[in-house]
Write a protein that holds these residues in place. Structure first.
Motif, PDB file in Angstrom:
ATOM      1  N   GLY A  44       0.813  -1.216   0.000  1.00 43.78           N
ATOM      2  CA  GLY A  44       0.000   0.000   0.000  1.00 43.78           C
ATOM      3  C   GLY A  44       0.842   1.258   0.000  1.00 43.78           C
ATOM      4  O   GLY A  44       0.533   2.234  -0.703  1.00 43.78           O
TER       5      GLY A  44
ATOM      6  N   SER B 282       2.231   1.690  -3.445  1.00 41.17           N
ATOM      7  CA  SER B 282       1.176   2.188  -4.320  1.00 41.17           C
ATOM      8  C   SER B 282       0.988   3.692  -4.137  1.00 41.17           C
ATOM      9  O   SER B 282       0.887   4.437  -5.118  1.00 41.17           O
ATOM     10  CB  SER B 282      -0.140   1.446  -4.032  1.00 41.17           C
ATOM     11  OG  SER B 282      -1.196   2.003  -4.780  1.00 41.17           O
TER      12      SER B 282
ATOM     13  N   SER C  54      -0.376   2.848 -13.405  1.00 40.81           N
ATOM     14  CA  SER C  54      -0.231   1.388 -13.345  1.00 40.81           C
ATOM     15  C   SER C  54      -0.052   0.832 -14.755  1.00 40.81           C
ATOM     16  O   SER C  54      -0.286   1.542 -15.745  1.00 40.81           O
ATOM     17  CB  SER C  54      -1.472   0.777 -12.698  1.00 40.81           C
ATOM     18  OG  SER C  54      -2.540   0.761 -13.630  1.00 40.81           O
TER      19      SER C  54
ATOM     20  N   ARG D 115      -4.136   3.021 -14.967  1.00 42.83           N
ATOM     21  CA  ARG D 115      -4.858   3.623 -13.831  1.00 42.83           C
ATOM     22  C   ARG D 115      -3.919   4.505 -13.027  1.00 42.83           C
ATOM     23  O   ARG D 115      -2.712   4.288 -12.978  1.00 42.83           O
ATOM     24  CB  ARG D 115      -5.432   2.528 -12.936  1.00 42.83           C
ATOM     25  CG  ARG D 115      -6.517   1.748 -13.644  1.00 42.83           C
ATOM     26  CD  ARG D 115      -7.387   1.014 -12.662  1.00 42.83           C
ATOM     27  NE  ARG D 115      -8.556   0.501 -13.350  1.00 42.83           N
ATOM     28  CZ  ARG D 115      -8.979  -0.729 -13.252  1.00 42.83           C
ATOM     29  NH1 ARG D 115      -8.363  -1.570 -12.463  1.00 42.83           N
ATOM     30  NH2 ARG D 115     -10.045  -1.115 -13.911  1.00 42.83           N
TER      31      ARG D 115
ATOM     32  N   THR E  90      -3.696   4.706  -9.816  1.00 42.50           N
ATOM     33  CA  THR E  90      -3.121   4.004  -8.663  1.00 42.50           C
ATOM     34  C   THR E  90      -2.868   2.541  -9.013  1.00 42.50           C
ATOM     35  O   THR E  90      -3.612   1.933  -9.768  1.00 42.50           O
ATOM     36  CB  THR E  90      -4.049   4.073  -7.423  1.00 42.50           C
ATOM     37  OG1 THR E  90      -5.315   3.511  -7.767  1.00 42.50           O
ATOM     38  CG2 THR E  90      -4.226   5.489  -6.938  1.00 42.50           C
ATOM     39  N   TRP E  91      -1.808   2.031  -8.441  1.00 44.69           N
ATOM     40  CA  TRP E  91      -1.438   0.627  -8.600  1.00 44.69           C
ATOM     41  C   TRP E  91      -2.160  -0.171  -7.520  1.00 44.69           C
ATOM     42  O   TRP E  91      -2.165   0.217  -6.357  1.00 44.69           O
ATOM     43  CB  TRP E  91       0.062   0.452  -8.398  1.00 44.69           C
ATOM     44  CG  TRP E  91       0.927   0.984  -9.485  1.00 44.69           C
ATOM     45  CD1 TRP E  91       1.014   2.278  -9.919  1.00 44.69           C
ATOM     46  CD2 TRP E  91       1.857   0.240 -10.259  1.00 44.69           C
ATOM     47  NE1 TRP E  91       1.937   2.376 -10.917  1.00 44.69           N
ATOM     48  CE2 TRP E  91       2.479   1.143 -11.139  1.00 44.69           C
ATOM     49  CE3 TRP E  91       2.239  -1.096 -10.284  1.00 44.69           C
ATOM     50  CZ2 TRP E  91       3.456   0.738 -12.041  1.00 44.69           C
ATOM     51  CZ3 TRP E  91       3.205  -1.497 -11.176  1.00 44.69           C
ATOM     52  CH2 TRP E  91       3.797  -0.592 -12.045  1.00 44.69           C
ATOM     53  N   SER E  92      -2.703  -1.323  -7.882  1.00 43.06           N
ATOM     54  CA  SER E  92      -3.315  -2.187  -6.866  1.00 43.06           C
ATOM     55  C   SER E  92      -2.210  -2.940  -6.135  1.00 43.06           C
ATOM     56  O   SER E  92      -1.111  -3.163  -6.677  1.00 43.06           O
ATOM     57  CB  SER E  92      -4.289  -3.179  -7.508  1.00 43.06           C
ATOM     58  OG  SER E  92      -3.594  -4.183  -8.225  1.00 43.06           O
ATOM     59  N   ARG E  93      -2.496  -3.346  -4.918  1.00 46.07           N
ATOM     60  CA  ARG E  93      -1.537  -4.147  -4.142  1.00 46.07           C
ATOM     61  C   ARG E  93      -1.248  -5.465  -4.865  1.00 46.07           C
ATOM     62  O   ARG E  93      -0.121  -5.935  -4.876  1.00 46.07           O
ATOM     63  CB  ARG E  93      -2.086  -4.410  -2.739  1.00 46.07           C
ATOM     64  CG  ARG E  93      -2.078  -3.191  -1.854  1.00 46.07           C
ATOM     65  CD  ARG E  93      -2.796  -3.497  -0.526  1.00 46.07           C
ATOM     66  NE  ARG E  93      -2.756  -2.379   0.384  1.00 46.07           N
ATOM     67  CZ  ARG E  93      -3.598  -1.361   0.369  1.00 46.07           C
ATOM     68  NH1 ARG E  93      -4.557  -1.315  -0.530  1.00 46.07           N
ATOM     69  NH2 ARG E  93      -3.487  -0.384   1.244  1.00 46.07           N
ATOM     70  N   GLU E  94      -2.277  -6.037  -5.485  1.00 46.40           N
ATOM     71  CA  GLU E  94      -2.111  -7.306  -6.204  1.00 46.40           C
ATOM     72  C   GLU E  94      -1.148  -7.154  -7.379  1.00 46.40           C
ATOM     73  O   GLU E  94      -0.295  -8.010  -7.607  1.00 46.40           O
ATOM     74  CB  GLU E  94      -3.464  -7.821  -6.693  1.00 46.40           C
ATOM     75  CG  GLU E  94      -3.349  -9.141  -7.431  1.00 46.40           C
ATOM     76  CD  GLU E  94      -4.677  -9.663  -7.954  1.00 46.40           C
ATOM     77  OE1 GLU E  94      -4.666 -10.798  -8.448  1.00 46.40           O
ATOM     78  OE2 GLU E  94      -5.694  -8.952  -7.885  1.00 46.40           O
ATOM     79  N   THR E  95      -1.264  -6.047  -8.113  1.00 48.94           N
ATOM     80  CA  THR E  95      -0.366  -5.808  -9.247  1.00 48.94           C
ATOM     81  C   THR E  95       1.076  -5.710  -8.770  1.00 48.94           C
ATOM     82  O   THR E  95       1.983  -6.297  -9.366  1.00 48.94           O
ATOM     83  CB  THR E  95      -0.768  -4.519  -9.997  1.00 48.94           C
ATOM     84  OG1 THR E  95      -2.087  -4.703 -10.527  1.00 48.94           O
ATOM     85  CG2 THR E  95       0.197  -4.205 -11.124  1.00 48.94           C
TER      86      THR E  95
END
Length: 157
Positions: free
Chosen positions: A64, A67, A77, A81, A83-88
């Motif tokens: 997080g 991100s 991302s 996007r 913001t980057w997701s935690r999963e990415t």
């Protein structure tokens, strides 16, 4: 016994993996682009972001926090996007392509759904397939740290 169409496709894929001729080896991931010759080459701007992510993770930042830092820097991302997701970020940290290697056969399709394969006998490792963005030492340290963090999260429950 005759193979089904699905079994025939799987057999051809496995043969291309074993022979090193699979186009899947050059599937693009963030940090790379395809050259005119069809080979993976480093994208310098994206490679800087990959290094940023790996180093910040090793310096103790959470997914997080990484991100948030990428958003503050205005780095979109891989899907564009803000913001980057935690999963990415987690998947990026686990991708062996960043050390120049490729593992083919990591997934299988079962009943139309792609699932991770745990059968190492069907996987093929292609070492030094393309230029590395990070060292094996950093990659391995990140894998150990990810494992440590995930196991400490499980014991904290």
């Amino acid at each position: 016994m005759e193979l089904t169409k699905s079994e025939q496709i799987r057999a051809r894929l496995q043969k291309s993996f074993q022979s090193g001729t699979s186009a899947k080896a050059s599937t693009v991931c963030y940090g790379y682009k395809i050259s005119h010759a069809g080979e993976l080459v480093i994208d310098p701007a994206e490679a800087d972001t990959v290094l940023f992510i790996f180093h910040h993770f090793m310096n103790g930042d959470s997914l997080g926090k990484i991100s948030d830092a990428l958003a503050r820097k205005g780095i979109a991302s891989p899907t564009g996007r803000a913001t980057w997701s935690r999963e990415t970020i987690s998947k990026l940290l686990a991708n062996e392509k960043y050390v120049g290697d490729v593992v083919l056969g990591k997934t299988n399709v079962i009943d139309g759904v792609q699932v991770k394969s745990h059968d190492s006998s069907t996987q093929v490792l292609m070492k030094a397939h393309h230029s590395a963005i990070i060292s094996h030492e950093l990659f391995n340290a990140v894998q150990r740290e990810k494992s440590k963090r995930s196991s400490s999260r499980l014991t904290a429950r």
